[in-house]
Design a protein around this motif. Structure first.
Motif, PDB file in Angstrom:
ATOM      1  N   TYR A  91       0.828  -1.206   0.000  1.00  0.00           N
ATOM      2  CA  TYR A  91       0.000   0.000   0.000  1.00  0.00           C
ATOM      3  C   TYR A  91       0.867   1.262   0.000  1.00  0.00           C
ATOM      4  CZ  TYR A  91      -3.566   3.413   1.009  1.00  0.00           C
ATOM      5  OH  TYR A  91      -4.392   4.501   0.911  1.00  0.00           O
ATOM      6  N   LYS A  92       1.839   1.296   0.888  1.00  0.00           N
ATOM      7  CA  LYS A  92       2.697   2.477   1.005  1.00  0.00           C
ATOM      8  C   LYS A  92       3.565   2.663  -0.241  1.00  0.00           C
ATOM      9  CE  LYS A  92       2.908   2.353   6.028  1.00  0.00           C
ATOM     10  NZ  LYS A  92       3.735   2.051   7.193  1.00  0.00           N
ATOM     11  N   LYS A  93       4.082   1.564  -0.765  1.00  0.00           N
ATOM     12  CA  LYS A  93       4.967   1.670  -1.927  1.00  0.00           C
ATOM     13  C   LYS A  93       4.226   2.152  -3.168  1.00  0.00           C
ATOM     14  CE  LYS A  93       8.362  -1.676  -0.391  1.00  0.00           C
ATOM     15  NZ  LYS A  93       9.709  -1.210  -0.585  1.00  0.00           N
ATOM     16  N   GLY A  95       1.279   3.874  -3.189  1.00  0.00           N
ATOM     17  CA  GLY A  95       0.741   5.212  -2.940  1.00  0.00           C
ATOM     18  C   GLY A  95      -0.768   5.302  -3.129  1.00  0.00           C
ATOM     19  N   ASP A  96      -1.363   6.265  -2.453  1.00  0.00           N
ATOM     20  CA  ASP A  96      -2.816   6.447  -2.477  1.00  0.00           C
ATOM     21  C   ASP A  96      -3.380   6.600  -3.889  1.00  0.00           C
ATOM     22  OD1 ASP A  96      -3.110   6.352   0.302  1.00  0.00           O
ATOM     23  OD2 ASP A  96      -2.841   8.514   0.516  1.00  0.00           O
ATOM     24  N   SER A  97      -2.695   7.366  -4.730  1.00  0.00           N
ATOM     25  CA  SER A  97      -3.239   7.642  -6.069  1.00  0.00           C
ATOM     26  C   SER A  97      -3.367   6.367  -6.896  1.00  0.00           C
ATOM     27  CB  SER A  97      -2.406   8.689  -6.793  1.00  0.00           C
ATOM     28  OG  SER A  97      -1.090   8.222  -6.990  1.00  0.00           O
TER      29      SER A  97
END
Length: 153
Positions: A91-93, A95-97
């Motif tokens: 998830y972090k790698k 990214g939200d977009s």
């Protein structure tokens, strides 16, 4: 003696569509240590499908992958709700977009009633981002979770 009556499972996809989704999962995982699962049910038991996806994610023990790189694609067909729930490693790698765009891609297909194609496309795109951040290593990687579609109620 008594009879046990069960509600017949709703079949949202043809066998060919199921195979298309299953193949997309296998191909997505072929080049990554990440894991992708698809969960389909009729109704979402929560107002927010992300909450339901999180519950399923943990019930399926998807948080137990070694690198925390499991992703669940969740769809409640009759309620027309969906969510993508990814473990913290990916998830972090990504990214939200990225995750927002994947939901939009699925919705584009779903708005045209192309449910299986939408799911398979998103699974393929998730596989690509998993490959970029968690490439497959033939010496250490193993398939940690089943590839079959999970059908709920």
């Amino acid at each position: 003696m008594f009879a046990l009556f069960r509600k017949k499972a709703v079949n949202f996809f043809s066998e060919a569509e199921k195979e298309h989704i299953h193949t997309a999962i296998q191909q997505a995982e072929r080049h990554t240590s990440g894991e992708v699962r698809v969960y389909i049910e009729s109704h979402c038991s929560y107002v927010d499908p992300i909450d339901r996806a999180a519950e399923i994610f943990y019930n399926l023990k998807m948080n137990a992958t070694d690198l925390h790189n499991g992703v669940l694609v969740y769809v409640a067909m009759k309620d027309k709700q969906l969510a993508i729930f990814a473990d913290e490693g990916i998830y972090k790698k990504a990214g939200d977009s990225f995750w927002t765009e994947e939901v939009k891609h699925m919705l584009t297909h779903f708005n045209k009633a192309n449910y299986a194609a939408g799911i398979a496309t998103v699974v393929t795109e998730i596989g690509e981002v998993l490959h970029a951040h968690f490439p497959y290593d033939p010496h250490t990687d193993k398939n940690e979770l089943p590839d079959e579609i999970v059908f709920g109620k």
